[in-house]
Design an enzyme around this catalytic site. Structure first.
Site, PDB file in Angstrom:
ATOM      1  N   ARG A  73     -11.912  -4.492   8.244  1.00 47.89           N
ATOM      2  CA  ARG A  73     -11.221  -5.308   9.245  1.00 47.89           C
ATOM      3  C   ARG A  73     -11.063  -4.565  10.565  1.00 47.89           C
ATOM      4  O   ARG A  73     -11.154  -5.171  11.649  1.00 47.89           O
ATOM      5  CB  ARG A  73      -9.852  -5.716   8.700  1.00 47.89           C
ATOM      6  CG  ARG A  73      -9.917  -6.724   7.578  1.00 47.89           C
ATOM      7  CD  ARG A  73      -8.608  -6.851   6.820  1.00 47.89           C
ATOM      8  NE  ARG A  73      -8.399  -5.730   5.912  1.00 47.89           N
ATOM      9  CZ  ARG A  73      -7.421  -5.679   5.003  1.00 47.89           C
ATOM     10  NH1 ARG A  73      -6.585  -6.703   4.894  1.00 47.89           N
ATOM     11  NH2 ARG A  73      -7.280  -4.625   4.216  1.00 47.89           N
ATOM     12  N   ASN A 120       0.820  -1.211   0.000  1.00 47.71           N
ATOM     13  CA  ASN A 120       0.000   0.000   0.000  1.00 47.71           C
ATOM     14  C   ASN A 120       0.853   1.260   0.000  1.00 47.71           C
ATOM     15  O   ASN A 120       0.357   2.347  -0.316  1.00 47.71           O
ATOM     16  CB  ASN A 120      -0.922   0.015   1.231  1.00 47.71           C
ATOM     17  CG  ASN A 120      -2.197  -0.767   0.989  1.00 47.71           C
ATOM     18  OD1 ASN A 120      -2.854  -0.623  -0.033  1.00 47.71           O
ATOM     19  ND2 ASN A 120      -2.528  -1.628   1.939  1.00 47.71           N
ATOM     20  N   GLY A 121       2.114   1.124   0.365  1.00 50.14           N
ATOM     21  CA  GLY A 121       2.999   2.277   0.324  1.00 50.14           C
ATOM     22  C   GLY A 121       3.163   2.830  -1.076  1.00 50.14           C
ATOM     23  O   GLY A 121       3.404   4.033  -1.256  1.00 50.14           O
ATOM     24  N   CYS A 177      -6.648  -0.747   9.409  1.00 46.80           N
ATOM     25  CA  CYS A 177      -6.305  -1.556   8.245  1.00 46.80           C
ATOM     26  C   CYS A 177      -5.950  -0.579   7.133  1.00 46.80           C
ATOM     27  O   CYS A 177      -5.121   0.311   7.348  1.00 46.80           O
ATOM     28  CB  CYS A 177      -7.436  -2.503   7.868  1.00 46.80           C
ATOM     29  SG  CYS A 177      -9.057  -1.722   7.685  1.00 46.80           S
ATOM     30  N   ARG A 219     -20.949  -3.201   0.555  1.00 49.12           N
ATOM     31  CA  ARG A 219     -20.581  -4.546   1.009  1.00 49.12           C
ATOM     32  C   ARG A 219     -21.738  -5.542   0.880  1.00 49.12           C
ATOM     33  O   ARG A 219     -21.518  -6.722   0.624  1.00 49.12           O
ATOM     34  CB  ARG A 219     -20.112  -4.500   2.462  1.00 49.12           C
ATOM     35  CG  ARG A 219     -18.851  -3.672   2.669  1.00 49.12           C
ATOM     36  CD  ARG A 219     -17.667  -4.267   1.938  1.00 49.12           C
ATOM     37  NE  ARG A 219     -16.466  -3.460   2.165  1.00 49.12           N
ATOM     38  CZ  ARG A 219     -16.015  -2.560   1.310  1.00 49.12           C
ATOM     39  NH1 ARG A 219     -16.663  -2.337   0.170  1.00 49.12           N
ATOM     40  NH2 ARG A 219     -14.922  -1.859   1.576  1.00 49.12           N
TER      41      ARG A 219
END
EC number: 3.1.3.95
Length: 837
Positions: A447, A330-331, A441, A487
């Protein structure tokens, strides 16, 4: 090892056998010509099963529910699909599903082959519609050959299940007055006040409008900085933050977190001061070298001084729910994870929980496994008779091993175990070390919400009650912006959103056969490599409820509600009958006016329980709050999850969930015990009433005895006084006779001057006769004289012989009597002068 994406196990759909197995009642031997259309009735408008504002929009007769081999009528309403058996019009639960609860559906054609039981060379193809639900079921409907019933049903489902706007949902057609939804913002404030130790204060509409809800205690405060959702659009209007941090510092810190979801407090320990905080990932960048002093100061403020340890600061754990490699990846998009060197007193922990896409695929594989190996699958064939008639007890160990392997390959239970392990770790750090934990997260709404809310459930017994469970869901899931519309796959405020109901139409390509079951006919359909495409549908909340059920299995007496409550709760949520879980955030629900326009799920569930009290199926009959009044800290060995029978097995194995039967028996015993307890209480009340009556009668009897004794003593004293008076009067030459009725006759003198006269009896005001008073009175003396004089005229009161000197004679006789009376008047008569008779 996980199966490849396009393997037969992952491409689960209908797998039909055109051969008639002995005793199976296979659906493909049904003689369609025997279904008489003349017996079908089109009058369904007055069905008892229809809900408020539910109307029938389409009906289709002569449909076969392949799962159970039942022939009936398929009705389509503005809310759900109904399947009624022919003749009895009995509602079949398996074939009845809300439209919004449909995840996908497929149009299938089974190409029949020659059959030795029929003279024709080829049977007509059977047209099928497979409906896959979000609640673990797969339904298959069969339609009459040569008709366009299936096409009409598909068109009607598409029209009703995919509205253009959120206001077109069924939830907006019901009158909200019956199950009104009190302002959810007030309930959120009440929960904040409870956490701050100010439960006496209650949230109100005026408090929200004027912003006067900014209360605080020694360490934490409530801020109205996000009252207009300017700070963060997916956070609630009120946030609980450290008291030492100003609003300006909060604004600066929010810019360093994804979606501006800065670290805020979700729960605080009432005694130790430890907190569970939540946020999104920090924006540290690809090189992991970006920092924010405001963010670091905010996170450090969670480490307040330990109570009872002068100068000692509590430890801070930063729990990253993602796998470490995902956090590093994710960086590249600007995200990443914290560095412990930048956050003092902190330790970084990675839980390794996969993302929403992995959970979606895992859920799909679990559903396919249950459909294939359930008691009756969607193809109408029992799993006991697959692959040439092998059974579980027949010894085909390779087939059984394949089944267990498929369950393991779904990965669902492994994901559940990972979440439970992370939750137990967080709860242990807070309860045993008095440490604070910051959880995040990527975006901080999937999460993160699972971990934070489950940790609160373990630490705070209040959340294990009906009221607390509602407060927990509304706080951590609804207020903090879990995107329910995305979702669950619902229409959101902007339109149809990202979710589009996947349709698999028929094609010439054949579906790959199962390794367990070989079919002689071919089911033509498109393979479903990915049923959702690029949408964000994922059963994150269902997975959380599954985790709650696992905790209830470990601690069956610690929860006020039962597994049945969780099942009904999930059914209500997936159906979108109520407005609580519509839209993606608190801001969107406010813009749509959800709380004013839709019914409330919580009010509906509360109304169900109000009729039966603690004997209702939603109540746990063995709930023991006194035993579990503290945190629950499950050991690692107890975190091995199992299938949730009440939810996972209710469609595939409807006769298998023995836990539900045991719960019903336990509830019946609890109800009987409750009735016996009430009878005992009523009997005790009757005994108490009888005892009080007997006591009052005993007191009355004692009073009567005392009165009788006093009367007897008065009578004896009167007799003694009468004897004394008689002796005194006779001592002066008079005779006094008393009759039984109390009359008195006085005789004076002898011979010719003898006089007898009766003195009328007068009632004395005092029951006790005072002898000295009655004989010493001058008035009484005159009356006696007048009564004894024989010459006194009765009518005129004058003497008939005034010159006879009788009065003088009588007067001289009475002189001595008067003297004796005066002497006797000075005497005092006591009971002790008289001897008992």
């Amino acid at each position: 090892m996980t199966a490849p994406l396009n393997s037969p196990r992952r491409l689960r759909s209908l797998r039909y056998s055109s051969e008639k197995m002995e005793g199976t009642g296979s659906w493909d031997v049904i003689e369609w010509s025997k279904l008489d259309p003349a017996c079908w009735s089109s009058s369904f408008s007055n069905l008892d099963c229809l809900l408020e504002s539910e109307r029938i929009t389409f009906e289709c007769c002569g449909v076969i529910l392949i799962n159970t081999h039942e022939v009936g009528t398929l009705l389509l309403t503005n809310f759900r699909i109904l399947f009624l058996t022919e003749g009895t019009r009995k509602l079949v639960p398996l074939g009845t599903i809300p439209l919004v609860a449909i995840e996908k559906f497929s149009k299938m054609v089974l190409k029949g082959q020659s059959n030795r039981h029929h003279h024709s060379n080829k049977n007509p193809p059977i047209r099928l519609l497979q409906v896959t639900g979000k609640d673990m079921r797969i339904i298959v409907y069969g339609f009459r050959p040569g008709t366009k019933q299936r096409r009409a049903v598909v068109d009607a489902i598409l029209k009703c299940s995919n509205p253009e706007r959120v206001w077109d949902l069924y939830a907006f057609t019901c009158d909200p007055s019956k199950f009104g939804n009190k302002n959810p913002k007030e309930r959120l404030l009440n929960e904040y006040f409870r956490l701050l130790g100010k439960s006496s204060v209650k949230g109100s509409k005026n408090m929200i409008e004027d912003g006067s809800f900014t209360l605080s205690n020694d360490y934490w405060r409530i801020t109205n900085l996000n009252s207009n959702y300017d700070l963060c659009q997916t956070y609630p209007f009120a946030l609980m933050v450290p008291k030492s941090i100003s609003d300006e510092e909060l604004i600066q810190a929010s810019t360093f977190r994804a979606k501006c979801r800065l670290p805020v407090i979700s729960w605080c320990h009432p005694e130790s001061g430890a907190v569970i905080a939540r946020s999104s990932q920090p924006l540290v960048g690809l090189m992991m070298n970006m920092r924010s002093n405001f963010d670091e100061i905010l996170v450090a403020s969670f480490c307040t001084q330990l109570a009872g340890h002068e100068g000692a600061q509590r430890k801070l754990y930063i729990a990253d729910a993602r796998p470490r490699k995902n956090a590093l990846a994710n960086g590249a998009m600007g995200g990443g994870s914290e560095s412990s060197s930048n956050y003092l007193q902190s330790e970084i922990v990675f839980f390794g929980i996969d993302n929403i896409h992995a959970m979606r695929e895992s859920f799909s594989r679990l559903r396919d496994y249950l459909d294939m190996h359930g008691t009756t699958s969607s193809d109408g064939t029992s799993s006991f008779l697959r692959h040439g008639g092998w059974t579980w007890s027949g010894g085909n160990l390779s087939s059984m091993s394949a089944s267990v392997s498929l369950l393991g390959e779904s990965g669902w239970l492994s994901h559940i175990q990972s979440i439970l392990a992370g939750v137990a770790w967080i709860a242990a750090r807070v309860a045993m070390e008095s440490a604070s934990v910051l959880v995040h997260c990527s975006d901080g709404w999937d999460r993160t919400t699972q971990l934070v809310s489950l940790a609160c459930l373990l630490l705070d017994p209040y959340y294990r009650t009906f009221a607390g469970f509602q407060a927990l869901v509304e706080k951590d899931w609804l207020a903090f912006g879990h995107p329910f519309s995305d979702r669950i796959g619902m229409t959101n405020v902007c339109g149809s959103g990202n979710f589009e109901l996947p349709i698999q139409s028929s094609s010439a390509r054949s579906y790959p056969s199962s390794p367990i079951q070989q079919t002689s006919g071919s089911a033509a359909a498109q393979p479903s490599s990915s049923s959702h495409g690029l949408n964000d549908y994922s059963p994150i909340f269902l997975q959380w409820v599954d985790c709650v059920s696992q905790l209830m299995r470990m601690y069956p007496c610690a929860f006020e509600f039962s597994p049945t409550f969780l099942v009904d709760f999930m059914d209500c949520l997936l159906s979108c009958r109520f407005g609580n879980f519509l839209c993606n955030s608190e801001k969107e629900r406010q813009e749509c006016g959800i709380s004013e326009a839709c019914e409330c799920l919580w009010a509906y569930l509360t109304d169900l329980r109000s009729c039966s009290g603690t004997s209702h199926a939603h109540c746990n009959p063995i709930y023991d709050p006194s035993k579990y009044d503290g945190p629950l800290l499950p050991p690692a060995a107890a975190l091995a999850p199992t299938l949730w029978p009440q939810f996972h097995l209710r469609w595939a194995c409807p006769v298998e969930p023995n836990a539900a039967e045991t719960e019903v028996q336990c509830r019946a015993m609890a109800l009987k015990y409750s009735e016996m307890k009430k009878e005992k209480e009523e009997a005790e009340k009757k005994v108490d009433a009888l005892s009080s009556t007997v006591e009052s009668l005993r007191e009355e009897l004692l009073n009567e005895r005392n009165i009788s004794r006093a009367a007897k003593e008065s009578e004896e004293r009167a007799i003694q006084e009468r004897a004394v008076v008689s002796k005194v009067v006779q001592s002066v030459g008079c005779k006094v006779n008393f009759t039984k009725n109390g009359a008195c006759t006085v005789e004076v003198g002898d011979g010719p001057q003898r006089c007898r006269h009766s003195i009328p009896q007068k009632q004395s005001e005092d029951s006790k006769t005072d002898v000295s008073e009655s004989i010493s009175s001058s008035e009484s003396e005159q009356k006696v004289c007048e009564a004894l004089c024989p010459l006194l005229t009765r009518g005129e009161g004058t003497c008939r012989w005034p010159d006879a000197g009788c009065c003088a004679q009588m007067g001289s006789q009475l002189v001595g009597l008067k003297a004796n009376f005066e002497a006797f008047d000075k005497l005092s008569i006591y009971d002790s002068y008289f001897t008992a008779e």
